[in-house]
Design an enzyme around this catalytic site. Sequence first.
Site, PDB file in Angstrom:
ATOM      1  N   HIS A   1       0.706  -5.229  -1.114  1.00 31.72           N
ATOM      2  CA  HIS A   1      -0.530  -5.809  -1.624  1.00 31.72           C
ATOM      3  C   HIS A   1      -1.271  -6.535  -0.511  1.00 31.72           C
ATOM      4  O   HIS A   1      -0.733  -6.760   0.573  1.00 31.72           O
ATOM      5  CB  HIS A   1      -0.243  -6.780  -2.777  1.00 31.72           C
ATOM      6  CG  HIS A   1       0.102  -6.102  -4.062  1.00 31.72           C
ATOM      7  ND1 HIS A   1       1.393  -5.708  -4.365  1.00 31.72           N
ATOM      8  CD2 HIS A   1      -0.667  -5.735  -5.125  1.00 31.72           C
ATOM      9  CE1 HIS A   1       1.401  -5.131  -5.562  1.00 31.72           C
ATOM     10  NE2 HIS A   1       0.162  -5.140  -6.044  1.00 31.72           N
TER      11      HIS A   1
ATOM     12  N   LYS B   1      -2.331 -12.214  -2.030  1.00 32.04           N
ATOM     13  CA  LYS B   1      -1.422 -12.252  -3.182  1.00 32.04           C
ATOM     14  C   LYS B   1      -0.299 -13.235  -2.902  1.00 32.04           C
ATOM     15  O   LYS B   1       0.359 -13.158  -1.862  1.00 32.04           O
ATOM     16  CB  LYS B   1      -0.859 -10.859  -3.473  1.00 32.04           C
ATOM     17  CG  LYS B   1      -0.016 -10.798  -4.745  1.00 32.04           C
ATOM     18  CD  LYS B   1       0.325  -9.360  -5.107  1.00 32.04           C
ATOM     19  CE  LYS B   1       1.218  -9.284  -6.341  1.00 32.04           C
ATOM     20  NZ  LYS B   1       0.553  -9.807  -7.549  1.00 32.04           N
TER      21      LYS B   1
END
Length: 240
Positions: free
Chosen positions: A135, A139
């Site tokens: 990600h 995040k």
Amino acid sequence: MKILLIGYGAMNQRVARLAEEKNHEIVGVIVRNSEKHYPYPTFEHISEATEADVAIDFSNPELLLPLLEEDFNLPVVIATTGEKEQIIDKLKALSTDMPVFFSANMSYGVHALTKILEAAVPLLQDFDIELTEAHHNKKVDAPSGTLVKLYDVIESLRETTTPVYDRHETTEKRTQDEIGIHSIRGGTIVGEHDVLFAGTDETIEITHRAQSKDIFANGAISAAEKLVQNKNGYYTFDNL
């Protein structure tokens, strides 16, 4: 459909844009800092949004969990993944009075990935399994809620499993019950989830790559459209 947004970060900003393109109306947002300027009315409690048909949540446990303890009666679509067990327990309790929907990943493609995994794991009992997710660098939680969901599928289908998050101090060979879990954070990666089955002289890899965050926003809107038509109960992609 009149929508209350819980949280107004990047995801619910997309929900707002895409929902309005579908001729839905955003009636307001619930945020922690109501003094900041928002393009919609702000509320502190779900029950205050009396015009809403449904609430869509992309927030965090600190904002969401106290709201779920309050007295309200409104269908809710929940996408917050931290404190998953607490959230699910509370939603199941609420489901006797209202329809509620939860998914750790609002992409229907990821739901399909779990179904593929359910078919593959029994066929590949002698294969080692490694899970990897990647990600963007903003995040904050790891591993992702989706990867945890993939592990749960494997755990339910194998006699014994042991999640392994770090091998740098390991000096023994891998055991077959190990499920390696790896997280990558960097750049603007929207979301990638990979399941590697490694056998003798062959590997099988199943991968889902999100190419835009719009898939998650559209998934939540679609779930909301269906949820408001359903009776009270706890819903996921499996039964909605």
